[in-house]
Design a protein around this motif. Structure first.
Motif, PDB file in Angstrom:
ATOM      1  N   MET A   1     -35.431-136.138 -57.571  1.00 19.99           N
ATOM      2  CA  MET A   1     -36.437-136.293 -58.594  1.00 19.99           C
ATOM      3  C   MET A   1     -35.786-136.945 -59.806  1.00 19.99           C
ATOM      4  O   MET A   1     -34.697-136.576 -60.212  1.00 19.99           O
ATOM      5  CB  MET A   1     -37.021-134.921 -58.948  1.00 19.99           C
ATOM      6  N   GLY A   2     -36.439-137.935 -60.429  1.00 24.17           N
ATOM      7  CA  GLY A   2     -35.883-138.665 -61.559  1.00 24.17           C
ATOM      8  C   GLY A   2     -35.971-137.896 -62.858  1.00 24.17           C
ATOM      9  O   GLY A   2     -36.589-136.842 -62.936  1.00 24.17           O
ATOM     10  N   ARG A   3     -35.330-138.464 -63.843  1.00 23.82           N
ATOM     11  CA  ARG A   3     -35.345-137.858 -65.175  1.00 23.82           C
ATOM     12  C   ARG A   3     -36.748-137.952 -65.765  1.00 23.82           C
ATOM     13  O   ARG A   3     -37.467-138.909 -65.534  1.00 23.82           O
ATOM     14  CB  ARG A   3     -34.375-138.591 -66.088  1.00 23.82           C
ATOM     15  N   VAL A   4     -37.084-136.966 -66.579  1.00 21.52           N
ATOM     16  CA  VAL A   4     -38.377-137.011 -67.259  1.00 21.52           C
ATOM     17  C   VAL A   4     -38.207-137.793 -68.553  1.00 21.52           C
ATOM     18  O   VAL A   4     -37.116-137.847 -69.141  1.00 21.52           O
ATOM     19  CB  VAL A   4     -38.925-135.593 -67.559  1.00 21.52           C
ATOM     20  N   SER A   5     -39.281-138.415 -68.997  1.00 24.55           N
ATOM     21  CA  SER A   5     -39.233-139.172 -70.245  1.00 24.55           C
ATOM     22  C   SER A   5     -39.055-138.216 -71.417  1.00 24.55           C
ATOM     23  O   SER A   5     -39.297-137.004 -71.303  1.00 24.55           O
ATOM     24  CB  SER A   5     -40.528-139.967 -70.422  1.00 24.55           C
ATOM     25  N   GLN A   6     -38.663-138.757 -72.545  1.00 23.70           N
ATOM     26  CA  GLN A   6     -38.502-137.934 -73.738  1.00 23.70           C
ATOM     27  C   GLN A   6     -39.837-137.311 -74.120  1.00 23.70           C
ATOM     28  O   GLN A   6     -39.887-136.147 -74.510  1.00 23.70           O
ATOM     29  CB  GLN A   6     -37.949-138.765 -74.899  1.00 23.70           C
ATOM     30  N   ALA A   7     -40.916-138.085 -74.006  1.00 23.84           N
ATOM     31  CA  ALA A   7     -42.249-137.553 -74.326  1.00 23.84           C
ATOM     32  C   ALA A   7     -42.605-136.396 -73.397  1.00 23.84           C
ATOM     33  O   ALA A   7     -43.146-135.375 -73.841  1.00 23.84           O
ATOM     34  CB  ALA A   7     -43.301-138.660 -74.234  1.00 23.84           C
ATOM     35  N   GLN A   8     -42.287-136.523 -72.107  1.00 21.13           N
ATOM     36  CA  GLN A   8     -42.586-135.449 -71.154  1.00 21.13           C
ATOM     37  C   GLN A   8     -41.713-134.234 -71.440  1.00 21.13           C
ATOM     38  O   GLN A   8     -42.182-133.097 -71.358  1.00 21.13           O
ATOM     39  CB  GLN A   8     -42.382-135.914 -69.714  1.00 21.13           C
ATOM     40  N   ALA A   9     -40.459-134.464 -71.798  1.00 23.86           N
ATOM     41  CA  ALA A   9     -39.567-133.350 -72.146  1.00 23.86           C
ATOM     42  C   ALA A   9     -40.093-132.593 -73.355  1.00 23.86           C
ATOM     43  O   ALA A   9     -40.072-131.354 -73.386  1.00 23.86           O
ATOM     44  CB  ALA A   9     -38.152-133.871 -72.404  1.00 23.86           C
ATOM     45  N   GLU A  10     -40.585-133.316 -74.360  1.00 20.13           N
ATOM     46  CA  GLU A  10     -41.158-132.674 -75.549  1.00 20.13           C
ATOM     47  C   GLU A  10     -42.409-131.883 -75.192  1.00 20.13           C
ATOM     48  O   GLU A  10     -42.619-130.773 -75.684  1.00 20.13           O
ATOM     49  CB  GLU A  10     -41.448-133.713 -76.621  1.00 20.13           C
ATOM     50  N   GLU A  11     -43.247-132.458 -74.336  1.00 25.84           N
ATOM     51  CA  GLU A  11     -44.455-131.756 -73.882  1.00 25.84           C
ATOM     52  C   GLU A  11     -44.076-130.500 -73.097  1.00 25.84           C
ATOM     53  O   GLU A  11     -44.682-129.435 -73.278  1.00 25.84           O
ATOM     54  CB  GLU A  11     -45.335-132.674 -73.028  1.00 25.84           C
ATOM     55  N   ASN A  12     -43.074-130.587 -72.236  1.00 22.15           N
ATOM     56  CA  ASN A  12     -42.607-129.428 -71.480  1.00 22.15           C
ATOM     57  C   ASN A  12     -42.114-128.327 -72.427  1.00 22.15           C
ATOM     58  O   ASN A  12     -42.408-127.153 -72.228  1.00 22.15           O
ATOM     59  CB  ASN A  12     -41.494-129.818 -70.506  1.00 22.15           C
ATOM     60  N   ARG A  13     -41.364-128.730 -73.447  1.00 25.17           N
ATOM     61  CA  ARG A  13     -40.854-127.755 -74.409  1.00 25.17           C
ATOM     62  C   ARG A  13     -42.007-127.064 -75.136  1.00 25.17           C
ATOM     63  O   ARG A  13     -42.015-125.848 -75.292  1.00 25.17           O
ATOM     64  CB  ARG A  13     -39.916-128.433 -75.407  1.00 25.17           C
ATOM     65  N   ARG A  14     -42.997-127.855 -75.575  1.00 25.83           N
ATOM     66  CA  ARG A  14     -44.169-127.267 -76.247  1.00 25.83           C
ATOM     67  C   ARG A  14     -44.878-126.278 -75.325  1.00 25.83           C
ATOM     68  O   ARG A  14     -45.303-125.210 -75.754  1.00 25.83           O
ATOM     69  CB  ARG A  14     -45.140-128.354 -76.693  1.00 25.83           C
ATOM     70  N   ARG A  15     -44.998-126.650 -74.063  1.00 29.55           N
ATOM     71  CA  ARG A  15     -45.674-125.780 -73.095  1.00 29.55           C
ATOM     72  C   ARG A  15     -44.892-124.477 -72.908  1.00 29.55           C
ATOM     73  O   ARG A  15     -45.482-123.393 -72.854  1.00 29.55           O
ATOM     74  CB  ARG A  15     -45.830-126.506 -71.761  1.00 29.55           C
ATOM     75  N   VAL A  16     -43.573-124.569 -72.829  1.00 32.71           N
ATOM     76  CA  VAL A  16     -42.750-123.363 -72.670  1.00 32.71           C
ATOM     77  C   VAL A  16     -42.866-122.474 -73.907  1.00 32.71           C
ATOM     78  O   VAL A  16     -43.047-121.251 -73.794  1.00 32.71           O
ATOM     79  CB  VAL A  16     -41.277-123.720 -72.373  1.00 32.71           C
ATOM     80  N   VAL A  17     -42.793-123.056 -75.089  1.00 30.11           N
ATOM     81  CA  VAL A  17     -42.888-122.262 -76.325  1.00 30.11           C
ATOM     82  C   VAL A  17     -44.257-121.596 -76.431  1.00 30.11           C
ATOM     83  O   VAL A  17     -44.363-120.414 -76.764  1.00 30.11           O
ATOM     84  CB  VAL A  17     -42.586-123.134 -77.562  1.00 30.11           C
ATOM     85  N   ASP A  18     -45.315-122.344 -76.127  1.00 32.09           N
ATOM     86  CA  ASP A  18     -46.661-121.776 -76.178  1.00 32.09           C
ATOM     87  C   ASP A  18     -46.812-120.654 -75.150  1.00 32.09           C
ATOM     88  O   ASP A  18     -47.337-119.585 -75.463  1.00 32.09           O
ATOM     89  CB  ASP A  18     -47.705-122.872 -75.934  1.00 32.09           C
ATOM     90  N   THR A  19     -46.341-120.882 -73.948  1.00 35.94           N
ATOM     91  CA  THR A  19     -46.409-119.865 -72.894  1.00 35.94           C
ATOM     92  C   THR A  19     -45.599-118.638 -73.294  1.00 35.94           C
ATOM     93  O   THR A  19     -46.065-117.500 -73.141  1.00 35.94           O
ATOM     94  CB  THR A  19     -45.894-120.433 -71.550  1.00 35.94           C
ATOM     95  N   ALA A  20     -44.407-118.855 -73.818  1.00 26.95           N
ATOM     96  CA  ALA A  20     -43.557-117.737 -74.240  1.00 26.95           C
ATOM     97  C   ALA A  20     -44.213-116.962 -75.377  1.00 26.95           C
ATOM     98  O   ALA A  20     -44.195-115.725 -75.388  1.00 26.95           O
ATOM     99  CB  ALA A  20     -42.184-118.243 -74.670  1.00 26.95           C
ATOM    100  N   SER A  21     -44.818-117.666 -76.315  1.00 30.36           N
ATOM    101  CA  SER A  21     -45.491-117.007 -77.428  1.00 30.36           C
ATOM    102  C   SER A  21     -46.567-116.055 -76.913  1.00 30.36           C
ATOM    103  O   SER A  21     -46.675-114.909 -77.355  1.00 30.36           O
ATOM    104  CB  SER A  21     -46.097-118.060 -78.362  1.00 30.36           C
ATOM    105  N   ARG A  22     -47.343-116.512 -75.975  1.00 25.86           N
ATOM    106  CA  ARG A  22     -48.410-115.683 -75.392  1.00 25.86           C
ATOM    107  C   ARG A  22     -47.826-114.520 -74.577  1.00 25.86           C
ATOM    108  O   ARG A  22     -48.266-113.382 -74.712  1.00 25.86           O
ATOM    109  CB  ARG A  22     -49.330-116.536 -74.523  1.00 25.86           C
ATOM    110  N   MET A  23     -46.852-114.824 -73.731  1.00 23.41           N
ATOM    111  CA  MET A  23     -46.290-113.782 -72.862  1.00 23.41           C
ATOM    112  C   MET A  23     -45.520-112.726 -73.651  1.00 23.41           C
ATOM    113  O   MET A  23     -45.560-111.544 -73.299  1.00 23.41           O
ATOM    114  CB  MET A  23     -45.406-114.405 -71.786  1.00 23.41           C
ATOM    115  N   LEU A  24     -44.835-113.137 -74.702  1.00 26.34           N
ATOM    116  CA  LEU A  24     -44.102-112.168 -75.517  1.00 26.34           C
ATOM    117  C   LEU A  24     -45.072-111.230 -76.225  1.00 26.34           C
ATOM    118  O   LEU A  24     -44.803-110.033 -76.350  1.00 26.34           O
ATOM    119  CB  LEU A  24     -43.212-112.871 -76.531  1.00 26.34           C
ATOM    120  N   ARG A  25     -46.205-111.748 -76.682  1.00 29.14           N
ATOM    121  CA  ARG A  25     -47.212-110.890 -77.325  1.00 29.14           C
ATOM    122  C   ARG A  25     -47.852-109.941 -76.311  1.00 29.14           C
ATOM    123  O   ARG A  25     -48.229-108.832 -76.656  1.00 29.14           O
ATOM    124  CB  ARG A  25     -48.295-111.730 -78.003  1.00 29.14           C
TER     125      ARG A  25
END
Length: 186
Positions: A1-25
């Protein structure tokens, strides 16, 4: 599998932070990295490309939850044309609702994260963000006649006790009593 673009990496990070925010609560800081990443739809290995540690993610997710809370307060003020009393009343109505009680993942980080933050060391970023978030919330709740701290303690205490007694009549009685105490007029 190839590298993800910087934009996709940023979107992935946002998704992880949002998911973590919800799951931690919803589940607390003991939730595993593997479970967080699975819920975000990413691999466990992708975590280490985005975050130095689980603690770093907890810090960022806590900040995300409090930024979301601040946006809700601002939106409430805008919805009520800057009338703080009306925005506060709407917040109290929503905060002390069965719906809020039953949806901690989307709810207030003050109530959801208090025990976990209290167990963390005092030098952690999550503790600093939590403390600032609580201070901001108390300022939002303050009135000419009532201290924002006492009002937040009533909201927080009622929500936590109501969640702990869910399934019994006492749970809704707690919400109702706190609502009455915060909305009574002299």
């Amino acid at each position: 599998m190839g590298r993800v673009s910087q934009a996709q990496a940023e979107e992935n990070r946002r998704r992880v932070v949002d998911t973590a925010s919800r799951m931690l609560r919803e589940q607390g800081t003991h939730v595993s990295v593997a479970d967080l990443m699975k819920a975000a739809g990413l691999t466990h290995g992708a975590f280490y490309k985005q975050f130095a540690s689980k603690e770093a993610l907890v810090d960022e997710a806590t900040a995300h939850a409090f930024a979301e809370l601040a946006r809700r307060h601002t939106a409430g003020l805008e919805r009520y044309d800057g009338r703080r009393d009306a925005a506060q009343q709407a917040l109290i109505d929503t905060y002390l609702s069965v719906e809020h009680r039953d949806a901690p993942a989307d709810g207030c980080p003050v109530a959801a994260l208090a025990a976990d933050v209290a167990r963390e060391g005092g030098g952690r970023e999550a503790r600093r963000v939590y403390t600032e978030g609580v201070a901001d919330f108390t300022r939002f709740l303050a009135t000419d006649d009532q201290d924002g701290i006492a009002r937040l303690c009533t909201l927080f205490g009622a929500l936590v006790l109501s969640r702990a007694t869910t399934g019994s009549p006492l749970s809704e009685e707690i919400l109702g009593a706190a609502h009455a105490a915060l909305t009574q007029t002299d």
